[in-house]
Design a protein around this motif. Structure first.
Motif, short mmCIF file in Angstrom:
data_model
loop_
_atom_site.label_atom_id
_atom_site.label_comp_id
_atom_site.label_asym_id
_atom_site.label_seq_id
_atom_site.Cartn_x
_atom_site.Cartn_y
_atom_site.Cartn_z
N UNK A 170 -98.92 -64.49 -13.63
CA UNK A 170 -100.02 -64.94 -12.53
C UNK A 170 -100.81 -63.46 -12.13
N UNK A 171 -101.93 -63.78 -11.89
CA UNK A 171 -102.80 -62.45 -11.31
C UNK A 171 -102.28 -62.34 -9.76
N UNK A 172 -101.78 -61.10 -9.42
CA UNK A 172 -101.08 -61.14 -8.21
C UNK A 172 -102.21 -61.28 -7.22
N UNK A 173 -103.47 -61.31 -7.34
CA UNK A 173 -104.61 -61.62 -6.24
C UNK A 173 -104.65 -62.98 -6.05
N UNK A 174 -103.90 -63.87 -6.87
CA UNK A 174 -104.11 -65.44 -6.88
C UNK A 174 -103.02 -66.07 -6.52
N UNK A 175 -101.93 -65.44 -6.06
CA UNK A 175 -100.50 -66.27 -5.95
C UNK A 175 -100.89 -67.09 -4.61
N UNK A 176 -100.33 -68.47 -5.01
CA UNK A 176 -100.24 -69.35 -3.80
C UNK A 176 -98.83 -69.51 -3.12
N UNK A 177 -98.66 -68.77 -2.15
CA UNK A 177 -97.25 -68.85 -1.50
C UNK A 177 -97.21 -69.88 -0.65
N UNK A 178 -95.86 -70.03 0.03
CA UNK A 178 -95.64 -70.94 1.05
C UNK A 178 -96.19 -70.31 2.61
N UNK A 179 -96.52 -69.20 2.54
CA UNK A 179 -96.93 -68.53 3.80
C UNK A 179 -98.37 -68.42 4.17
#
Length: 368
Positions: A168-177
């Protein structure tokens, strides 16, 4: 509801071996350690101080994210469980789909898989194990990856799963936070797999009652993830062994910590997509032990409408296997997201509630 048609599967070999689920004390993701016990076990475990760890265990997210470069990170997960169905090929397909879901929930792209198997060879032989592996390989091929290795042990209870790496591109991570008050909650698969598989295992329903659930559990969350990232979702998680209430609760607590303010949610029970016959089975007492533990854990943070009886409350806590994505998205983006999910043919595209400011982190108000 649109559910992908599963591919044809190899004919099972004749065998006098017991049913897979007869050898499993718990089925699928209902075998998870309870949230209460898990939190107690993890209490005091050091949080990763390595700056490359962008997402670790501290937020109870779906996968770890490790930064390699400014434009590249690894997404890593592992998921293993006992049989939830008796057909070995379907068991392999479901287990693989479930493991891959963690990568999709973060917005990542699968890269490679390793398998883990614990198998009672003396009881089941190796033919059924080969069919498990064939099923998992078919799903991985659908996801565009290979199972490039693995590990096996002998065990009295069969278990199977995958270690999956994605990118993944680290700028585009979809986290639960990332959920914030005003966001809308969208669910991409119906719930009730735990109850349905329990009913079949206890011979209260024919195996054909699982057809729609198996089709859902073997549908990759890839298309849901693509729609989620296109819409610019604020947060997401997949719904598995802790049930809808449990995984939503994790999202709310992680988001509250990140925002520095208490965040809760409001759910509409009537809006939650459910497989047929599930509520009736719950009324008959056909409920997984994992589902009961989930509700016990979630109940102190839930405010249920008086009209919602125990079967309805249990359903929202039902331990899912290979469930859908729960996506939090800004209200101005929800119509486009739902339309895109429907265009891509996800099993569901249901608006089930919203994120709200709360008096304490993780409170979930459930209306009828």
């Amino acid at each position: 509801m649109t559910v992908a048609t599963p591919p044809a599967k190899p004919a099972p070999a004749e065998s006098a071996a017991p049913r897979l689920t007869e050898l499993a004390r718990f089925a699928g993701c209902a075998a998870k350690i309870s949230q209460a016990d898990l939190h107690q076990a993890l209490a005091g475990l050091p949080v990763a101080s390595d700056p490359r760890v962008l997402v670790g265990h501290d937020t109870s997210d779906d996968a770890a994210v490790i930064k390699l470069r400014d434009d590249l990170a690894l997404v890593e997960t592992v998921d293993i469980f006992p049989p939830i169905v008796d057909d070995p090929y379907d068991f392999g397909r479901i287990a693989a789909t479930n493991a891959l879901s963690d990568i999709y929930a973060m917005g990542g792209t699968p890269l490679n898989a390793l398998s883990f198997v614990a198998w009672p060879v003396d009881t089941l032989g190796t033919g059924s194990l080969r069919r498990v592996l064939d099923g998992a390989a078919a799903i991985c091929a659908e996801a565009g990856i290979a199972i490039s290795g693995g590990h096996s042990i002998v065990d009295e209870e069969p278990k199977f799963g995958l270690f999956v790496t994605g990118t993944i591109d680290p700028r585009k991570v979809v986290s639960n936070a990332g959920a914030r008050p005003g966001d809308v909650l969208v669910l991409t698969k119906p719930i009730g797999t735990g109850v349905l598989t329990t009913a079949v295992k206890r011979n209260a329903a024919p195996e054909r009652a699982l057809a729609a659930a198996i089709a859902s559990m073997t549908t990759l969350n890839r298309h849901a993830a693509e729609a989620m990232t296109t819409a610019g979702a604020a947060a997401a998680t997949d719904i598995t062994g802790f049930g809808l209430l449990g995984h939503l609760g994790n999202m709310l607590r992680a988001s509250s910590t990140a925002a520095g303010t208490a965040i809760g949610a409001r759910l509409s029970y009537a809006a939650v997509p459910v497989f047929e016959r599930v509520t009736g089975f719950l009324k008959d007492g056909l409920c997984p032990g994992g589902t009961k533990r989930n509700l016990e854990y979630a109940a102190p943070q839930a405010r249920f409408a008086d009209s919602l009886a125990e079967p309805q409350r249990l359903l929202l806590a039902d331990a899912q296997t290979s469930g859908g994505l729960l996506i939090a998205v800004a209200p101005e983006k929800v119509d486009a997201l739902v339309a895109d999910l429907r265009r891509r043919g996800t099993p569901a595209a249901a608006v089930i509630g919203s994120i709200v400011a709360a008096d304490r982190a993780g409170v979930i108000e459930v209306t009828a």
